[in-house]
Write an enzyme that holds these catalytic residues in place. Structure first.
Site, PDB file in Angstrom:
ATOM      1  CG  HIS B  61      -0.336   0.044   2.529  1.00 47.57           C
ATOM      2  ND1 HIS B  61       0.523  -0.926   3.006  1.00 47.57           N
ATOM      3  CD2 HIS B  61      -0.443   0.957   3.544  1.00 47.57           C
ATOM      4  CE1 HIS B  61       0.914  -0.616   4.230  1.00 47.57           C
ATOM      5  NE2 HIS B  61       0.360   0.513   4.580  1.00 47.57           N
ATOM      6  CG  HIS B  63      -0.038   4.220   4.955  1.00 42.67           C
ATOM      7  ND1 HIS B  63      -0.829   3.531   5.833  1.00 42.67           N
ATOM      8  CD2 HIS B  63      -0.772   5.310   4.574  1.00 42.67           C
ATOM      9  CE1 HIS B  63      -1.984   4.151   5.974  1.00 42.67           C
ATOM     10  NE2 HIS B  63      -1.978   5.236   5.210  1.00 42.67           N
ATOM     11  CG  ASP B  65       4.827   2.483   7.454  1.00 43.88           C
ATOM     12  OD1 ASP B  65       4.003   2.827   6.594  1.00 43.88           O
ATOM     13  OD2 ASP B  65       4.519   1.779   8.432  1.00 43.88           O
ATOM     14  CG  HIS B  66       4.318  -0.423   4.149  1.00 38.81           C
ATOM     15  ND1 HIS B  66       4.333  -1.761   4.441  1.00 38.81           N
ATOM     16  CD2 HIS B  66       3.855   0.190   5.273  1.00 38.81           C
ATOM     17  CE1 HIS B  66       3.876  -1.956   5.674  1.00 38.81           C
ATOM     18  NE2 HIS B  66       3.572  -0.784   6.191  1.00 38.81           N
ATOM     19  CG  HIS B 143      -4.132  -0.226   6.451  1.00 40.32           C
ATOM     20  ND1 HIS B 143      -3.975  -0.260   7.816  1.00 40.32           N
ATOM     21  CD2 HIS B 143      -3.097   0.547   5.985  1.00 40.32           C
ATOM     22  CE1 HIS B 143      -2.916   0.476   8.146  1.00 40.32           C
ATOM     23  NE2 HIS B 143      -2.379   0.979   7.074  1.00 40.32           N
ATOM     24  CG  ASP B 212       0.398  -1.765   7.633  1.00 36.89           C
ATOM     25  OD1 ASP B 212       1.293  -2.534   7.209  1.00 36.89           O
ATOM     26  OD2 ASP B 212       0.665  -0.632   8.055  1.00 36.89           O
ATOM     27  CG  HIS B 271       3.843  -3.251  10.457  1.00 34.36           C
ATOM     28  ND1 HIS B 271       3.011  -2.394  11.131  1.00 34.36           N
ATOM     29  CD2 HIS B 271       4.165  -2.613   9.302  1.00 34.36           C
ATOM     30  CE1 HIS B 271       2.828  -1.301  10.408  1.00 34.36           C
ATOM     31  NE2 HIS B 271       3.522  -1.402   9.304  1.00 34.36           N
TER      32      HIS B 271
END
Lengths: 304, 304
Positions: B61, B63, B65-66, B143, B212, B271
């Site tokens: 996805h 976000h 942090d990915h 999510h 997530d 995570h």
């Protein structure tokens, strides 16, 4: 007083033992960060730095190794409950790239104000969000994309002379006003100005940050007399000079010559090529050109 | 054979002792990477992984942090002299963000092909750039933004029976063809098919990666029977359940229940929230729910 930390010393890509070049300069609890490559927030954490103190971020240019840590850092600053606006200064030509990049953050809990700086002419502005006596000056550099150098100048109040203030019978409550440059008129009608109660002026404290660029002559004037010059030195191997210059970079030796010509107090080298695994190898040669050279490591710190 | 390395185990932001969640899966020298947060390239280097082997990157996805490690990783792969195209698979809804992000790279020395995957329905495709017997399946997760889980399935050739081949007097040069599913006609006119020379079928090797998301029931079917399930567990503290769920995440306990219900062989948790500094604290509780749980650390490795 400024607390300086060179969070990383690498160029091009972050290594497992060397993060990318980024400078943290804190002035009485508020800070400026210059450049923010991938992993800069981790480097800052490793060196015990509180990112919540960052008020201003200065970006030299749009290359990935100087900017891709921005979204993560901004999000992490948001996690520190920041609600006050944060200022990012970028060269004109980097604005679109930076806006694209930080769009990844989505909605932050604070405002990010992006200010653009001219790519082609020097400019100066006051960084009063950090310190009312702090100014930032820029210098257009010569790299494969438009890039600017930064000079941070913190003016110092002149030395206060309490004996003079006492002999003039100025109440203590007015001393701070006079020391800060204000004029005071007492109830008895007498007026005093700062020069009545201060001794000699103190020189400003200056830190100059220059990367990525050819070793152009204008850097010498820009850095002149700095307490600390932080300057790139991609390689120490002289045989790399032409290929470095072709890419808009300089050698460690070039940086030392600039430091010497600019009569700076100290030089910290940084932005080493990933292929330069042991920059310390060149210490003797570099020390001969400029004795106050430091072949910096990640987390190099000083107080000025 | 697949070599699996969970390069990082953090969520939200990279820490000085925990990088962001990212999975490296190598199949006979070619690899898939799932997710690429800030510092993933450093995590990979720390664990001795050669980024030049990455052929496919899967993104769960949009976000930060990915994904924010993507530009740096792509540039570093370029520094490894790659010239062949590299494939990135992203959920439909993340495409624009990813394209914006990697525009920071400028011109790379190889082509990056971005393929979009449906956000809302499962799909399957062959990852033959990595291994002709490898398929990737997706599952829409739940999510705060559209997110998908991945299941990597490597089919295995059935066990070859050389005694049968010998007794049938099939020349050795045809064994590989038959073992790979081909049919062979000999000069003497006899025709053989794979079932003449193989013994039992071997089950595929499957690795499922889920983060997530809320702990939705469809994950159980998706992960069923996996050799390894890698699943988020933001917290072990049950009191966080509601706030986690509100943000579209699950607890370590939720992941253990999924692993148990899906009858997977092993579960690696990942995570973790930056606030969860010692996830090992919950080992006893988690082990009770699902004995084959590992509270993973950065660099967790296995061979399947």
């Amino acid at each position: 007083m400024s607390e300086i930390c060179l969070a990383g010393t690498g160029g091009m890509l972050p290594l497992k033992n060397r993060f990318l070049t980024s400078l943290y300069a804190e002035y009485n609890g508020k800070a400026i960060l210059i450049d923010c490559g991938e992993c800069t927030q981790v480097a800052l954490a490793q060196h015990g730095i509180k990112i919540s103190r960052i008020e201003i971020i200065l970006i030299t240019h749009s290359h990935a190794d100087h900017i891709t840590g921005l979204p993560g850092l901004l999000l992490s600053i948001g996690n520190c409950s920041r609600t006050e606006p944060l200022d990012i200064y970028v060269p004109d030509s980097a604005e679109k790239m930076i806006r694209n990049l930080i769009s990844v953050c989505g909605q932050l809990p604070y405002e990010v104000n992006i200010h653009t700086l001219p790519d082609d002419i020097p400019t100066t502005f006051t960084a009063d969000k950090v310190d009312s006596m702090l100014t930032v000056s820029t210098l257009p550099l010569v790299h494969s994309v438009n890039c600017i150098g930064y000079r941070l100048t913190q003016a110092k109040k002149p030395v206060f002379a309490p004996d003079r203030a006492k002999s003039l019978e100025i109440p203590v409550k007015y001393w701070k006003v006079l020391h800060s440059g204000g004029t005071v008129t007492l109830d008895d009608g007498r007026t005093f100005k700062p020069s009545d109660v201060v001794k000699e002026n103190r020189p400003p404290v200056t830190v100059t940050y220059v990367t990525d660029t050819l070793p152009i002559p204008s850097i010498v004037d820009f850095a002149r007399g700095s307490d600390l010059l932080i300057c790139e030195g991609m390689y120490g191997d002289l045989s790399k000079k032409q290929s470095m210059n072709d890419k808009g970079h300089m050698l460690m030796q070039d940086a030392c010559i600039i430091a010497k010509d600019a009569d700076v107090k100290k030089l910290w080298l940084t932005h080493y090529s990933p292929a330069e695994s042991e920059p310390e190898t060149y210490y003797d040669t570099l020390h001969e050109i400029f004795p106050e050279v430091t072949i910096s490591h990640d987390g190099e710190k000083t107080v000025l």
